[in-house]
Design an enzyme around this catalytic site. Sequence first.
Site, mmCIF file in Angstrom:
data_model
loop_
_atom_site.group_PDB
_atom_site.id
_atom_site.type_symbol
_atom_site.label_atom_id
_atom_site.label_comp_id
_atom_site.label_asym_id
_atom_site.label_seq_id
_atom_site.Cartn_x
_atom_site.Cartn_y
_atom_site.Cartn_z
ATOM 1 C CB THR A 129 -0.513 -4.250 5.976
ATOM 2 O OG1 THR A 129 -1.711 -3.949 5.249
ATOM 3 C CG2 THR A 129 0.320 -2.990 6.139
ATOM 4 C CG ASP A 130 -3.468 -7.638 2.092
ATOM 5 O OD1 ASP A 130 -4.061 -6.903 2.907
ATOM 6 O OD2 ASP A 130 -3.742 -7.668 0.881
ATOM 7 C CB THR A 133 -0.945 -0.003 1.206
ATOM 8 O OG1 THR A 133 -1.869 -1.094 1.068
ATOM 9 C CG2 THR A 133 -1.740 1.292 1.301
#
Length: 342
Positions: A106-107, A29
């Site tokens: 961050t997933d 992101t």
Amino acid sequence: MTASCTTLLKGPLVTNPHPRYRLLTTGGTASMATAGAGQGVTPRLGAADLLAAVPELGSSAIDLQVEDFRKKPGASLTIDDMAVLATRISELEAAGEAGFVVMQGTDTIEETAFLLDLLHQGEAPVVVTGAMRHSQQSGADGPANLLAAVRTAACGDARGRGCMVVMADEIHAARYVRKCHASSPAAFASPAAGPMGTLIEGTPRFSFTTPRPRCVQLPFARQARVSLVTATLGDDGEDLAERFEHCDGLVVAAFGVGHVPESWVPALEKAARQMPVVFASRTGAGSTATTTYGFPGSERDLLQRGLIAAGPLDPFKARILLLALLRADANPEDIAAAFGQF
């Protein structure tokens, strides 16, 4: 006792008077932007772009090199990507670099950070960070997280702690950290232990440490597949064998302290004779038990049938550990011992 760094560059364990650090980016992101109105964001920014968004780093005395390692969303990172990254970090540490920041999506941070913790054998800190808001959103958190991560990597007291995750000015141990919210900037927490440290006025302060796992060696020797199945109310397990028919290992996200429906027991016992089968608590905090309950499908029953308890590891991390061990060609005794470390 809380430990803290005396400066951003010097700490009690750093002896190199001119330490070098490195930022390695994989996408995510923080690196995302849109190509035009009405289009979703995709990874477009490189490490230099991310560094340019943090003026405090540009004007600091920290010798920070940048490297675009991958340009993928976190959901597309692989086990092999992390193995190559761990090898790269090892090479750079051998060449004299003192600490590393990995910025990624961050997933999958809770899994990649734990895998890096398993694979990284050096003393240089590895700090993983990311962003919950992309660069074109108001209140983008990527620059602040990057600054905090670099300050942590450059902290002398961070040495020897393995891999950590820094988000929202909190420092989390890789073995405990979880992504607990889909979109909040405060998405990361360590439900089983709390943060191992925080940044106070830009200075990392550590409250506790964790033992370093020393159970996986690179390079990986073979391919492997590990399935994760979750126990749910009313699942009779009739198709359970089909779910892990083509696997080399299995992790069961079990109820509570390690319980599964009684109907699951025959299939799991059969699987445990053919491959390592690990059960973990699906709750995300606390540990599996070993001797408390004795009914069919209880933790005691599963252990007697040859399954392995994950202890405090959540199902996602238990899968990463088992997969890494299998890919390193560990034998059954080594796999059981590795889980025993936790």
